[in-house]
Design a protein around this motif. Structure first.
Motif, PDB file in Angstrom:
ATOM      1  N   GLN A  81      -9.677 -10.219   2.187  1.00 21.31           N
ATOM      2  CA  GLN A  81     -10.491 -10.456   3.323  1.00 21.31           C
ATOM      3  C   GLN A  81      -9.996  -9.366   4.384  1.00 21.31           C
ATOM      4  OE1 GLN A  81     -10.379 -14.508   4.911  1.00 21.31           O
ATOM      5  NE2 GLN A  81     -12.191 -14.944   3.712  1.00 21.31           N
ATOM      6  N   ALA A  82     -10.807  -8.677   5.350  1.00 16.13           N
ATOM      7  CA  ALA A  82     -10.398  -8.085   6.449  1.00 16.13           C
ATOM      8  C   ALA A  82      -9.225  -8.414   7.108  1.00 16.13           C
ATOM      9  CB  ALA A  82     -11.541  -7.707   7.228  1.00 16.13           C
ATOM     10  N   GLY A  83      -8.228  -7.773   7.440  1.00 16.63           N
ATOM     11  CA  GLY A  83      -7.036  -8.318   7.982  1.00 16.63           C
ATOM     12  C   GLY A  83      -6.135  -8.560   7.122  1.00 16.63           C
ATOM     13  N   GLY A  84      -6.316  -8.540   5.929  1.00 13.55           N
ATOM     14  CA  GLY A  84      -5.250  -8.933   4.967  1.00 13.55           C
ATOM     15  C   GLY A  84      -4.667  -7.568   4.426  1.00 13.55           C
ATOM     16  N   SER A  85      -3.641  -8.067   3.430  1.00 15.79           N
ATOM     17  CA  SER A  85      -2.850  -6.980   2.911  1.00 15.79           C
ATOM     18  C   SER A  85      -2.858  -6.914   1.416  1.00 15.79           C
ATOM     19  CB  SER A  85      -1.363  -7.251   3.256  1.00 15.79           C
ATOM     20  OG  SER A  85      -1.229  -7.354   4.610  1.00 15.79           O
ATOM     21  N   LEU A  86      -2.700  -5.753   0.889  1.00 20.27           N
ATOM     22  CA  LEU A  86      -2.292  -5.373  -0.686  1.00 20.27           C
ATOM     23  C   LEU A  86      -1.205  -4.755  -0.704  1.00 20.27           C
ATOM     24  CD1 LEU A  86      -5.891  -5.256  -2.041  1.00 20.27           C
ATOM     25  CD2 LEU A  86      -4.358  -7.110  -2.558  1.00 20.27           C
ATOM     26  N   ARG A  87      -0.446  -4.757  -2.088  1.00 17.33           N
ATOM     27  CA  ARG A  87       0.215  -3.611  -2.234  1.00 17.33           C
ATOM     28  C   ARG A  87      -0.179  -2.891  -3.697  1.00 17.33           C
ATOM     29  NH1 ARG A  87       6.663  -3.509  -3.315  1.00 17.33           N
ATOM     30  NH2 ARG A  87       6.398  -4.403  -5.377  1.00 17.33           N
TER      31      ARG A  87
ATOM     32  N   SER B  17      -3.639  -4.736   7.323  1.00 24.02           N
ATOM     33  CA  SER B  17      -4.737  -4.726   8.413  1.00 24.02           C
ATOM     34  C   SER B  17      -6.111  -4.110   7.729  1.00 24.02           C
ATOM     35  CB  SER B  17      -4.363  -3.884   9.610  1.00 24.02           C
ATOM     36  OG  SER B  17      -3.367  -4.651  10.346  1.00 24.02           O
ATOM     37  N   LEU B  18      -6.211  -4.503   6.647  1.00 27.80           N
ATOM     38  CA  LEU B  18      -7.252  -3.945   5.786  1.00 27.80           C
ATOM     39  C   LEU B  18      -8.600  -4.016   6.403  1.00 27.80           C
ATOM     40  CD1 LEU B  18      -5.806  -4.813   2.316  1.00 27.80           C
ATOM     41  CD2 LEU B  18      -6.467  -2.338   3.036  1.00 27.80           C
ATOM     42  N   LYS B  19      -9.505  -3.131   6.408  1.00 22.71           N
ATOM     43  CA  LYS B  19     -10.694  -2.898   6.910  1.00 22.71           C
ATOM     44  C   LYS B  19     -11.814  -2.715   5.883  1.00 22.71           C
ATOM     45  CE  LYS B  19      -8.929  -0.725  10.935  1.00 22.71           C
ATOM     46  NZ  LYS B  19      -9.209   0.751  11.842  1.00 22.71           N
ATOM     47  N   PRO B  20     -13.024  -3.316   5.950  1.00 22.25           N
ATOM     48  CA  PRO B  20     -14.050  -3.151   5.055  1.00 22.25           C
ATOM     49  C   PRO B  20     -14.384  -1.656   4.662  1.00 22.25           C
ATOM     50  CG  PRO B  20     -14.884  -4.673   6.641  1.00 22.25           C
ATOM     51  CD  PRO B  20     -13.680  -4.073   7.020  1.00 22.25           C
ATOM     52  N   GLU B  21     -14.029  -0.762   5.479  1.00 19.40           N
ATOM     53  CA  GLU B  21     -14.088   0.857   5.149  1.00 19.40           C
ATOM     54  C   GLU B  21     -13.083   1.187   4.064  1.00 19.40           C
ATOM     55  OE1 GLU B  21     -14.297  -0.582   8.247  1.00 19.40           O
ATOM     56  OE2 GLU B  21     -13.306   0.399   9.751  1.00 19.40           O
ATOM     57  N   ASP B  22     -12.005   0.098   3.915  1.00 18.76           N
ATOM     58  CA  ASP B  22     -10.946   0.866   2.980  1.00 18.76           C
ATOM     59  C   ASP B  22     -11.408   0.417   1.605  1.00 18.76           C
ATOM     60  OD1 ASP B  22      -8.536  -0.435   5.415  1.00 18.76           O
ATOM     61  OD2 ASP B  22      -9.023   1.481   5.145  1.00 18.76           O
ATOM     62  N   THR B  23     -12.396  -0.270   1.299  1.00 22.26           N
ATOM     63  CA  THR B  23     -12.943  -0.568   0.135  1.00 22.26           C
ATOM     64  C   THR B  23     -13.267   0.831  -0.534  1.00 22.26           C
ATOM     65  OG1 THR B  23     -14.098  -2.711   0.713  1.00 22.26           O
ATOM     66  CG2 THR B  23     -14.937  -1.404  -1.091  1.00 22.26           C
ATOM     67  N   ALA B  24     -12.614   0.801  -1.688  1.00 25.75           N
ATOM     68  CA  ALA B  24     -12.820   2.161  -2.697  1.00 25.75           C
ATOM     69  C   ALA B  24     -11.990   1.969  -3.878  1.00 25.75           C
ATOM     70  CB  ALA B  24     -12.091   3.161  -1.868  1.00 25.75           C
ATOM     71  N   VAL B  25     -12.046   2.828  -4.985  1.00 23.58           N
ATOM     72  CA  VAL B  25     -11.200   2.913  -6.128  1.00 23.58           C
ATOM     73  C   VAL B  25      -9.948   3.588  -5.593  1.00 23.58           C
ATOM     74  CG1 VAL B  25     -10.783   3.714  -8.409  1.00 23.58           C
ATOM     75  CG2 VAL B  25     -12.972   2.634  -7.621  1.00 23.58           C
ATOM     76  N   TYR B  26      -8.657   3.249  -5.625  1.00 24.90           N
ATOM     77  CA  TYR B  26      -7.445   4.030  -5.402  1.00 24.90           C
ATOM     78  C   TYR B  26      -6.869   4.599  -6.521  1.00 24.90           C
ATOM     79  CZ  TYR B  26      -7.775   2.263  -0.595  1.00 24.90           C
ATOM     80  OH  TYR B  26      -8.378   1.986   0.803  1.00 24.90           O
ATOM     81  N   TYR B  27      -6.544   5.895  -6.467  1.00 26.21           N
ATOM     82  CA  TYR B  27      -5.814   6.607  -7.344  1.00 26.21           C
ATOM     83  C   TYR B  27      -4.367   7.226  -6.982  1.00 26.21           C
ATOM     84  CZ  TYR B  27     -10.860   6.940  -9.132  1.00 26.21           C
ATOM     85  OH  TYR B  27     -12.020   6.723  -9.844  1.00 26.21           O
ATOM     86  N   CYS B  28      -3.686   6.882  -7.777  1.00 29.65           N
ATOM     87  CA  CYS B  28      -2.190   7.834  -7.733  1.00 29.65           C
ATOM     88  C   CYS B  28      -2.282   9.237  -8.334  1.00 29.65           C
ATOM     89  CB  CYS B  28      -1.157   6.832  -7.915  1.00 29.65           C
ATOM     90  SG  CYS B  28      -0.865   6.671  -9.526  1.00 29.65           S
ATOM     91  N   ALA B  29      -1.513  10.113  -7.722  1.00 28.25           N
ATOM     92  CA  ALA B  29      -1.587  11.358  -8.341  1.00 28.25           C
ATOM     93  C   ALA B  29      -0.207  12.045  -8.171  1.00 28.25           C
ATOM     94  CB  ALA B  29      -2.524  12.318  -7.866  1.00 28.25           C
TER      95      ALA B  29
END
Length: 123
Positions: free
Chosen positions: A13-19, A85-97
């Motif tokens: 949910q918005a406002g939450g955290s992930l690692r 403090s995640l926001k809906p606009e942070d929704t994406a596929v995340y890649y490391c490189a």
């Protein structure tokens, strides 16, 4: 050669955290700058954060500065992205490189990529 595998994505949910974690295999992980990028549907892949080989230097996109933290553990061949403090606009596929030089934000300067992990932030 460096192989990268991301994990830790999910629905929050918005406002939450992930690692997010990115586990690397290969001989030269500790000598590489590591970066996180993201790609939302219909958009180009964009820079999120990068960390130097020693962990002594970091750089962030303005959109995540103060909310996201990149770190690495060279003993574990792993780089992390703590996202708060995640926001809906942070929704994406995340890649490391990985790249052997500098602290670039340009996607073209990264040589090795993971498969990505989906992050979805609900409002």
């Amino acid at each position: 050669q460096v192989q990268l595998v991301e994990s830790g994505g999910g629905l929050v949910q918005a406002g939450g955290s992930l690692r997010l974690s990115c586990a690397a295999s290969g001989r030269f992980f500790s000598g590489y700058t590591m970066g996180w990028f993201r790609q939302a549907p219909g958009k180009e892949r964009e820079f999120v954060a990068a960390i130097s080989w020693s962990g002594g230097r970091t750089y962030y996109a303005d959109s995540v500065k103060g909310r996201f933290t990149i770190s690495r553990d060279n003993a574990k061949n792993t780089v992390y992205l703590q996202m708060n403090s995640l926001k809906p606009e942070d929704t994406a596929v995340y890649y490391c490189a990985a790249t052997p030089t500098g602290l670039p934000v340009d996607i073209r300067q990264y040589n090795f990529w993971g498969q990505g992990t989906q992050v979805t932030v609900s409002s």
